[in-house]
Write a protein that holds these residues in place. Structure first.
Motif, PDB file in Angstrom:
ATOM      1  N   MET A   1       0.845  -1.174   0.000  1.00 41.36           N
ATOM      2  CA  MET A   1       0.000   0.000   0.000  1.00 41.36           C
ATOM      3  C   MET A   1       0.888   1.234   0.000  1.00 41.36           C
ATOM      4  O   MET A   1       1.944   1.240   0.609  1.00 41.36           O
ATOM      5  N   ASP A   2       0.419   2.238  -0.674  1.00 42.06           N
ATOM      6  CA  ASP A   2       1.192   3.461  -0.772  1.00 42.06           C
ATOM      7  C   ASP A   2       0.823   4.407   0.347  1.00 42.06           C
ATOM      8  O   ASP A   2      -0.277   4.379   0.872  1.00 42.06           O
ATOM      9  N   GLY A   3       1.770   5.303   0.689  1.00 42.69           N
ATOM     10  CA  GLY A   3       1.479   6.353   1.647  1.00 42.69           C
ATOM     11  C   GLY A   3       0.489   7.325   1.046  1.00 42.69           C
ATOM     12  O   GLY A   3       0.163   7.283  -0.129  1.00 42.69           O
ATOM     13  N   ILE A   4       0.003   8.212   1.888  1.00 37.58           N
ATOM     14  CA  ILE A   4      -0.961   9.184   1.393  1.00 37.58           C
ATOM     15  C   ILE A   4      -0.238  10.412   0.864  1.00 37.58           C
ATOM     16  O   ILE A   4       0.891  10.703   1.234  1.00 37.58           O
ATOM     17  N   ASP A   5      -0.897  11.119  -0.010  1.00 37.16           N
ATOM     18  CA  ASP A   5      -0.364  12.337  -0.619  1.00 37.16           C
ATOM     19  C   ASP A   5      -0.506  13.472   0.389  1.00 37.16           C
ATOM     20  O   ASP A   5      -1.611  13.926   0.678  1.00 37.16           O
ATOM     21  N   GLY A  19      -7.069   5.641  -0.749  1.00 38.57           N
ATOM     22  CA  GLY A  19      -5.957   4.764  -1.118  1.00 38.57           C
ATOM     23  C   GLY A  19      -6.370   3.307  -1.130  1.00 38.57           C
ATOM     24  O   GLY A  19      -6.060   2.563  -2.071  1.00 38.57           O
ATOM     25  N   ILE A  20      -7.102   2.894  -0.107  1.00 39.55           N
ATOM     26  CA  ILE A  20      -7.580   1.509  -0.043  1.00 39.55           C
ATOM     27  C   ILE A  20      -8.623   1.273  -1.138  1.00 39.55           C
ATOM     28  O   ILE A  20      -8.608   0.243  -1.814  1.00 39.55           O
ATOM     29  N   ARG A  21      -9.509   2.250  -1.334  1.00 35.65           N
ATOM     30  CA  ARG A  21     -10.544   2.135  -2.376  1.00 35.65           C
ATOM     31  C   ARG A  21      -9.895   1.952  -3.748  1.00 35.65           C
ATOM     32  O   ARG A  21     -10.332   1.120  -4.548  1.00 35.65           O
ATOM     33  N   GLU A  25     -10.498  -1.069  -6.350  1.00 37.54           N
ATOM     34  CA  GLU A  25     -10.967  -0.831  -7.720  1.00 37.54           C
ATOM     35  C   GLU A  25      -9.973  -1.335  -8.762  1.00 37.54           C
ATOM     36  O   GLU A  25     -10.364  -1.781  -9.831  1.00 37.54           O
ATOM     37  N   ALA A  26      -8.675  -1.274  -8.446  1.00 38.06           N
ATOM     38  CA  ALA A  26      -7.651  -1.735  -9.381  1.00 38.06           C
ATOM     39  C   ALA A  26      -7.521  -3.260  -9.385  1.00 38.06           C
ATOM     40  O   ALA A  26      -6.840  -3.829 -10.236  1.00 38.06           O
ATOM     41  N   GLY A  27      -8.186  -3.924  -8.430  1.00 41.53           N
ATOM     42  CA  GLY A  27      -8.098  -5.383  -8.361  1.00 41.53           C
ATOM     43  C   GLY A  27      -6.910  -5.880  -7.559  1.00 41.53           C
ATOM     44  O   GLY A  27      -6.674  -7.083  -7.487  1.00 41.53           O
ATOM     45  N   ASP A  28      -6.164  -4.961  -6.944  1.00 39.51           N
ATOM     46  CA  ASP A  28      -5.051  -5.375  -6.087  1.00 39.51           C
ATOM     47  C   ASP A  28      -5.561  -6.059  -4.829  1.00 39.51           C
ATOM     48  O   ASP A  28      -4.875  -6.887  -4.239  1.00 39.51           O
ATOM     49  N   LEU A  29      -6.769  -5.678  -4.409  1.00 37.39           N
ATOM     50  CA  LEU A  29      -7.449  -6.316  -3.290  1.00 37.39           C
ATOM     51  C   LEU A  29      -8.784  -6.831  -3.822  1.00 37.39           C
ATOM     52  O   LEU A  29      -9.522  -6.094  -4.468  1.00 37.39           O
ATOM     53  N   SER A  30      -9.072  -8.081  -3.547  1.00 38.79           N
ATOM     54  CA  SER A  30     -10.294  -8.713  -4.056  1.00 38.79           C
ATOM     55  C   SER A  30     -11.268  -8.994  -2.927  1.00 38.79           C
ATOM     56  O   SER A  30     -10.859  -9.093  -1.759  1.00 38.79           O
ATOM     57  N   PRO A  31     -12.553  -9.164  -3.247  1.00 35.00           N
ATOM     58  CA  PRO A  31     -13.526  -9.513  -2.208  1.00 35.00           C
ATOM     59  C   PRO A  31     -13.060 -10.725  -1.405  1.00 35.00           C
ATOM     60  O   PRO A  31     -12.608 -11.724  -1.966  1.00 35.00           O
ATOM     61  N   GLY A  32     -13.124 -10.577  -0.091  1.00 37.78           N
ATOM     62  CA  GLY A  32     -12.696 -11.642   0.813  1.00 37.78           C
ATOM     63  C   GLY A  32     -11.273 -11.491   1.299  1.00 37.78           C
ATOM     64  O   GLY A  32     -10.894 -12.106   2.300  1.00 37.78           O
ATOM     65  N   ASP A  33     -10.447 -10.698   0.620  1.00 37.75           N
ATOM     66  CA  ASP A  33      -9.067 -10.487   1.071  1.00 37.75           C
ATOM     67  C   ASP A  33      -9.057  -9.771   2.416  1.00 37.75           C
ATOM     68  O   ASP A  33      -9.822  -8.830   2.631  1.00 37.75           O
ATOM     69  N   SER A  73     -10.480  -6.797   9.260  1.00 37.89           N
ATOM     70  CA  SER A  73     -11.279  -6.198   8.196  1.00 37.89           C
ATOM     71  C   SER A  73     -10.967  -6.886   6.876  1.00 37.89           C
ATOM     72  O   SER A  73      -9.821  -7.240   6.606  1.00 37.89           O
ATOM     73  N   PHE A  74     -12.012  -7.041   6.067  1.00 40.77           N
ATOM     74  CA  PHE A  74     -11.904  -7.768   4.815  1.00 40.77           C
ATOM     75  C   PHE A  74     -12.549  -6.948   3.703  1.00 40.77           C
ATOM     76  O   PHE A  74     -13.476  -6.173   3.953  1.00 40.77           O
ATOM     77  N   VAL A  75     -12.084  -7.159   2.490  1.00 40.27           N
ATOM     78  CA  VAL A  75     -12.698  -6.503   1.345  1.00 40.27           C
ATOM     79  C   VAL A  75     -14.082  -7.111   1.170  1.00 40.27           C
ATOM     80  O   VAL A  75     -14.244  -8.327   1.151  1.00 40.27           O
ATOM     81  N   GLY A  76     -15.082  -6.242   1.076  1.00 37.27           N
ATOM     82  CA  GLY A  76     -16.460  -6.689   0.926  1.00 37.27           C
ATOM     83  C   GLY A  76     -16.809  -6.917  -0.533  1.00 37.27           C
ATOM     84  O   GLY A  76     -15.979  -6.765  -1.433  1.00 37.27           O
ATOM     85  N   GLN A  77     -18.060  -7.234  -0.746  1.00 36.47           N
ATOM     86  CA  GLN A  77     -18.550  -7.464  -2.099  1.00 36.47           C
ATOM     87  C   GLN A  77     -18.858  -6.158  -2.813  1.00 36.47           C
ATOM     88  O   GLN A  77     -19.027  -6.142  -4.019  1.00 36.47           O
TER      89      GLN A  77
END
Length: 118
Positions: A1-5, A19-21, A25-33, A73-77
């Motif tokens: 994960m990148d730092g914030i601007d 940043g997490i969003r 959205e980029a698919g780096d984190l998937s539902p359930g991760d 915490s987990f990525v939701g659907q």
């Protein structure tokens, strides 16, 4: 994960949530991760754990993250249906939450000033 601007003028929790969003959205984190712990996220983004908690609250309200007591915490659907109106509403909620945080901060500052008798 990148730092914030740091040049981004918005509240830190909004920058962390974005940043997490973006990673979701980029698919780096998937539902359930599973997301890193709050402490790990705080260290990665260079913010406090309270800032991370508020960011996760934002993501939960957008149904992008689910949290389970004692498990993390987990990525939701995500929202079942996304529409321009729901995006506008989400933006409104983000702005309202940010304004409430700023008002609370101003109240605290005013209380400190008034307690000094100035």
């Amino acid at each position: 994960m990148d730092g914030i601007d740091l040049s981004d003028p918005r509240a830190g929790y909004l920058r962390v949530a974005d940043g997490i969003r973006r990673q979701i959205e980029a698919g780096d984190l998937s539902p359930g991760d599973q997301l890193p712990t709050q402490r790990e996220l705080a260290a990665e983004y260079g913010v406090g754990t309270e800032t991370v908690k508020r960011a996760l609250e934002q993501l939960r309200s957008a149904q992008l993250v689910v949290s389970h007591q004692g498990k993390g915490s987990f990525v939701g659907q995500g929202p079942a249906t996304a529409s321009p109106k729901s995006d506008e509403f989400g933006q409104f909620v983000s702005e309202l939450t940010e304004l409430r945080a700023e008002v609370a901060e101003l109240r605290q500052r005013l209380d400190r000033i008034e307690s000094r008798g100035l």
